[in-house]
Design a protein around this motif. Structure first.
Motif, mmCIF file in Angstrom:
data_model
loop_
_atom_site.group_PDB
_atom_site.id
_atom_site.type_symbol
_atom_site.label_atom_id
_atom_site.label_comp_id
_atom_site.label_asym_id
_atom_site.label_seq_id
_atom_site.Cartn_x
_atom_site.Cartn_y
_atom_site.Cartn_z
ATOM 1 N N LEU A 100 -20.936 -13.186 -5.357
ATOM 2 C CA LEU A 100 -21.741 -14.343 -5.750
ATOM 3 C C LEU A 100 -23.244 -14.133 -5.599
ATOM 4 C CD1 LEU A 100 -21.770 -17.189 -6.844
ATOM 5 C CD2 LEU A 100 -21.461 -18.043 -4.503
ATOM 6 N N PRO A 101 -23.744 -13.606 -4.476
ATOM 7 C CA PRO A 101 -25.211 -13.441 -4.342
ATOM 8 C C PRO A 101 -25.812 -12.483 -5.366
ATOM 9 C CG PRO A 101 -24.104 -13.249 -2.207
ATOM 10 C CD PRO A 101 -23.042 -13.194 -3.241
ATOM 11 N N LEU A 102 -24.964 -11.682 -6.003
ATOM 12 C CA LEU A 102 -25.464 -10.673 -6.949
ATOM 13 C C LEU A 102 -25.309 -11.098 -8.403
ATOM 14 C CD1 LEU A 102 -23.920 -7.526 -5.202
ATOM 15 C CD2 LEU A 102 -26.265 -8.367 -5.002
ATOM 16 N N THR A 103 -24.907 -12.349 -8.642
ATOM 17 C CA THR A 103 -24.634 -12.789 -10.017
ATOM 18 C C THR A 103 -25.819 -13.479 -10.679
ATOM 19 O OG1 THR A 103 -23.752 -14.911 -9.224
ATOM 20 C CG2 THR A 103 -22.170 -13.099 -9.519
ATOM 21 N N TYR A 104 -26.936 -13.632 -10.007
ATOM 22 C CA TYR A 104 -28.050 -14.426 -10.564
ATOM 23 C C TYR A 104 -28.469 -13.889 -11.936
ATOM 24 C CZ TYR A 104 -32.526 -16.743 -11.081
ATOM 25 O OH TYR A 104 -33.580 -17.491 -11.559
ATOM 26 N N GLY A 105 -28.438 -14.777 -12.931
ATOM 27 C CA GLY A 105 -28.826 -14.410 -14.289
ATOM 28 C C GLY A 105 -27.764 -13.657 -15.051
ATOM 29 N N GLY A 106 -26.615 -13.396 -14.432
ATOM 30 C CA GLY A 106 -25.589 -12.582 -15.063
ATOM 31 C C GLY A 106 -24.941 -13.232 -16.261
ATOM 32 N N THR A 107 -24.677 -14.533 -16.173
ATOM 33 C CA THR A 107 -24.011 -15.220 -17.287
ATOM 34 C C THR A 107 -24.878 -15.191 -18.536
ATOM 35 O OG1 THR A 107 -22.791 -16.674 -15.783
ATOM 36 C CG2 THR A 107 -23.013 -17.400 -18.069
ATOM 37 N N GLU A 108 -26.174 -15.450 -18.364
ATOM 38 C CA GLU A 108 -27.086 -15.446 -19.514
ATOM 39 C C GLU A 108 -27.185 -14.050 -20.136
ATOM 40 O OE1 GLU A 108 -27.755 -18.808 -16.905
ATOM 41 O OE2 GLU A 108 -27.753 -16.636 -16.525
ATOM 42 N N THR A 109 -27.298 -13.036 -19.275
ATOM 43 C CA THR A 109 -27.380 -11.667 -19.794
ATOM 44 C C THR A 109 -26.090 -11.260 -20.489
ATOM 45 O OG1 THR A 109 -28.863 -11.092 -17.967
ATOM 46 C CG2 THR A 109 -27.868 -9.269 -19.177
ATOM 47 N N LEU A 110 -24.965 -11.653 -19.909
ATOM 48 C CA LEU A 110 -23.666 -11.338 -20.496
ATOM 49 C C LEU A 110 -23.517 -11.991 -21.861
ATOM 50 C CD1 LEU A 110 -20.891 -10.006 -20.133
ATOM 51 C CD2 LEU A 110 -20.147 -12.063 -18.919
ATOM 52 N N ALA A 111 -23.897 -13.272 -21.953
ATOM 53 C CA ALA A 111 -23.817 -13.974 -23.235
ATOM 54 C C ALA A 111 -24.700 -13.294 -24.276
ATOM 55 C CB ALA A 111 -24.233 -15.437 -23.052
ATOM 56 N N ALA A 112 -25.886 -12.851 -23.855
ATOM 57 C CA ALA A 112 -26.793 -12.175 -24.787
ATOM 58 C C ALA A 112 -26.196 -10.854 -25.268
ATOM 59 C CB ALA A 112 -28.141 -11.925 -24.110
ATOM 60 N N LEU A 113 -25.517 -10.127 -24.380
ATOM 61 C CA LEU A 113 -24.900 -8.864 -24.774
ATOM 62 C C LEU A 113 -23.777 -9.089 -25.788
ATOM 63 C CD1 LEU A 113 -24.627 -6.996 -21.338
ATOM 64 C CD2 LEU A 113 -26.088 -6.373 -23.267
ATOM 65 N N VAL A 114 -22.948 -10.109 -25.535
ATOM 66 C CA VAL A 114 -21.838 -10.390 -26.442
ATOM 67 C C VAL A 114 -22.360 -10.866 -27.791
ATOM 68 C CG1 VAL A 114 -19.807 -11.836 -26.832
ATOM 69 C CG2 VAL A 114 -20.250 -10.897 -24.559
ATOM 70 N N THR A 115 -23.340 -11.777 -27.760
ATOM 71 C CA THR A 115 -23.919 -12.279 -29.007
ATOM 72 C C THR A 115 -24.609 -11.159 -29.769
ATOM 73 O OG1 THR A 115 -24.258 -14.447 -28.001
ATOM 74 C CG2 THR A 115 -25.500 -13.968 -30.001
ATOM 75 N N GLY A 116 -25.314 -10.301 -29.037
ATOM 76 C CA GLY A 116 -25.990 -9.182 -29.686
ATOM 77 C C GLY A 116 -25.010 -8.228 -30.332
ATOM 78 N N ARG A 117 -23.881 -8.005 -29.670
ATOM 79 C CA ARG A 117 -22.863 -7.130 -30.246
ATOM 80 C C ARG A 117 -22.303 -7.723 -31.534
ATOM 81 N NH1 ARG A 117 -17.439 -6.333 -30.329
ATOM 82 N NH2 ARG A 117 -16.749 -4.164 -30.290
ATOM 83 N N ALA A 118 -22.037 -9.026 -31.509
ATOM 84 C CA ALA A 118 -21.526 -9.691 -32.709
ATOM 85 C C ALA A 118 -22.562 -9.637 -33.831
ATOM 86 C CB ALA A 118 -21.171 -11.144 -32.391
ATOM 87 N N ARG A 119 -23.834 -9.817 -33.466
ATOM 88 C CA ARG A 119 -24.898 -9.781 -34.474
ATOM 89 C C ARG A 119 -25.000 -8.395 -35.104
ATOM 90 N NH1 ARG A 119 -28.551 -11.605 -31.501
ATOM 91 N NH2 ARG A 119 -29.370 -9.665 -30.685
ATOM 92 N N GLU A 120 -24.950 -7.346 -34.277
ATOM 93 C CA GLU A 120 -25.055 -5.990 -34.790
ATOM 94 C C GLU A 120 -23.887 -5.667 -35.725
ATOM 95 O OE1 GLU A 120 -25.292 -3.585 -31.344
ATOM 96 O OE2 GLU A 120 -27.275 -4.320 -30.756
ATOM 97 N N GLU A 121 -22.686 -6.122 -35.355
ATOM 98 C CA GLU A 121 -21.528 -5.898 -36.220
ATOM 99 C C GLU A 121 -21.714 -6.586 -37.567
ATOM 100 O OE1 GLU A 121 -17.810 -6.967 -34.583
ATOM 101 O OE2 GLU A 121 -17.723 -5.301 -33.172
ATOM 102 N N ALA A 122 -22.173 -7.841 -37.506
ATOM 103 C CA ALA A 122 -22.345 -8.603 -38.747
ATOM 104 C C ALA A 122 -23.410 -7.968 -39.634
ATOM 105 C CB ALA A 122 -22.723 -10.049 -38.420
ATOM 106 N N VAL A 123 -24.514 -7.532 -39.038
ATOM 107 C CA VAL A 123 -25.587 -6.902 -39.812
ATOM 108 C C VAL A 123 -25.107 -5.587 -40.416
ATOM 109 C CG1 VAL A 123 -27.837 -5.790 -39.638
ATOM 110 C CG2 VAL A 123 -27.457 -8.002 -38.541
#
Length: 473
Positions: A303-326
């Motif tokens: 838990l103490p090491l998760t700060y900002g992790g959800t946002e970064t994870l969402a950005a990675l997944v969204t970025g992957r989907a965007r790259e595939e679509a492009v």
């Protein structure tokens, strides 16, 4: 992503296509397996998602409730009789699985037997799997590693509290949505089907790289085996490497797993917080009695090491989907191939076209345990050659429906095939062509691929303007 992974992993929802755990599982086939026209007189398969040692997964339409679901056919134990002990056990385990109510566990909607083959019906998730994410990005940032591991730990605790063991915790069974939510899939499939039946089929219960040592020795896995799976998945996220190397030779993996075991992270070259490295080493201990298994203690480290992790994870997944679509959008103009000699192939199953337009790896390419099997180039040419303007229009409508449901990656993949077909058979000014391109641009825009979306919107607007002004090129 459905309640499946891509290995036919779907204990739930998977993204499009699960990886095959070859050569332990069945050999990779050139094309998706045939699907029933209607499962249990209710679920209509519309798209192949993947396959694994336990069965195959299709995205399907629930014709009663008009919603998308993932249907996993447990083909490893087909021939299940309704009056058998195995059937009674299947029902009991399915009920136990359905009782798990947790955002980190894929939702089971229904279960039953279709023509002797058990099936599970689960939610379909929009996103990717941990396997695909690591394959694309390599080692993940510490906050992302701990966010994923924390989500997995919470899901495992919820399942264990309900009396359900996972028994196959691996990256392809870890789904990640576009919002950064971590969802475990394929819970308890071995127990749902029954170990005796699995043994008769020769299928292996578990995936070698992530299988607990005690399971390799033939001991019935307990909760400690699930925590071992969490440890090995975390090792993969930190290092970007499989714990026992890239080999798919089960004998070699078993020798290493029962020999030196997972290489320790403590004192290694990997620069991560010491508490995290110690946790992974403790989770990966060969002796289950010495393995860290207290969910609270595991969460306290993460838990103490998760700060900002959800946002970064969402950005990675969204970025992957965007790259595939492009990528698919840019490749679309070149995707159309001439129909094979003799014209269209009427006997080609409709669902075959649904695979993303990705060419297969060369035959001598090393096996990639993260990548799903794809259609051969020959099969794709046949499918594209057999698509008519009418089926293209039908697929366009299906893609629009996916967009409206938020399934942007799948819609973009679908339209990247539909658009070239329309351009070739209907022409650039046909309403179906223009509408398909418009919705393709909408997908790109919503996936934050603004420049590519704007370019496509501009082309569509220019064509519409010519039609309106009566000037056609």
């Amino acid at each position: 992503m459905g309640g499946t992974g891509r290995d036919g992993s779907t204990g739930g929802a998977l993204p499009a296509g699960e990886p095959v755990d070859a050569p332990v599982e069945a050999p990779v086939e050139a094309s998706p397996p045939a699907a029933p026209l209607l499962v249990a007189e209710r679920y209509r398969p519309v798209r192949f998602l993947g396959r694994g040692g336990m069965g195959v997964v299709h995205e399907a339409e629930d014709t009663r409730l008009d919603r998308r679901v993932a249907v996993k056919m447990l083909t490893a134990v087909e021939g299940l009789a309704r009056d058998s002990e195995a059937w009674d056990r299947f029902r009991r385990e399915a009920r136990a699985l359905a009782r798990i109510e947790h955002p980190g566990v894929v939702t089971l909607y229904d279960s039953g037997v279709h023509d002797g083959t058990p099936y599970l019906v689960m939610q379909v998730l929009d996103g990717t799997t941990l396997a695909e994410l690591v394959a694309d990005t390599g080692p993940l940032p510490t906050a992302v590693v701990c966010t994923v591991a924390f989500g997995m730990a919470e899901a495992l605790e919820a399942a264990h509290t309900a009396g359900v063991l996972h028994r196959d915790v691996k990256p392809t069974n870890v789904g990640i949505t576009r919002s950064g939510r971590v969802v475990l899939q394929d819970f308890g499939l071995a127990r749902l089907a029954g170990e005796a039946a699995i043994t008769r089929t020769g299928a292996l219960v578990g995936t070698p790289q992530f299988m607990a040592p005690e399971a390799m020795r033939g001991v019935l896995p307990e909760r400690a085996a699930d925590w071992y799976g969490l440890g090995v998945c975390t090792y993969l996220m930190i290092t970007g490497e499989l714990p026992f190397g890239p080999t798919v030779d089960f004998g070699a993996i078993m020798e290493r797993a029962l020999g030196d075991g997972v290489p320790p992270l403590t004192g290694s070259r990997h620069d991560r917080p010491e508490s995290l490295r110690r946790l992974v080493d403790d989770l990966c201990r060969q002796d289950p009695a010495a393995r860290r298994q207290d969910p609270g203690a595991i969460r306290d480290v993460l838990l103490p090491l998760t700060y900002g992790g959800t946002e970064t994870l969402a950005a990675l997944v969204t970025g992957r989907a965007r790259e595939e679509a492009v990528r698919d959008a840019r490749a679309a103009p070149y995707a159309v191939r001439a129909a094979p000699p003799g014209g269209a192939h009427e006997d080609v199953p409709e669902y075959l076209w649904d695979e993303a337009p990705v060419l297969p790896e060369p035959r001598d390419a090393p096996a990639d345990p993260f990548r799903p099997a794809t259609l051969s180039d020959t099969t794709r040419r046949i499918v594209l050659g057999s698509m008519t303007p009418q089926t293209a229009l039908s697929r366009q409508r299906e893609a629009v429906n996916l967009v409206q449901r938020g399934r942007l990656r799948e819609a973009a993949q679908m339209l990247s095939v539909v658009v070239p077909v329309c351009l070739s058979t209907l022409g650039p000014d046909h309403p179906t062509t223009l509408t398909s391109q418009y919705w393709h641009a909408v997908c790109l825009a919503r996936l934050d691929a603004g420049r590519d979306a704007l370019e496509l919107f501009s082309r569509v607007n220019a064509r519409v303007a010519r039609r309106t002004d009566g000037h056609d090129d």
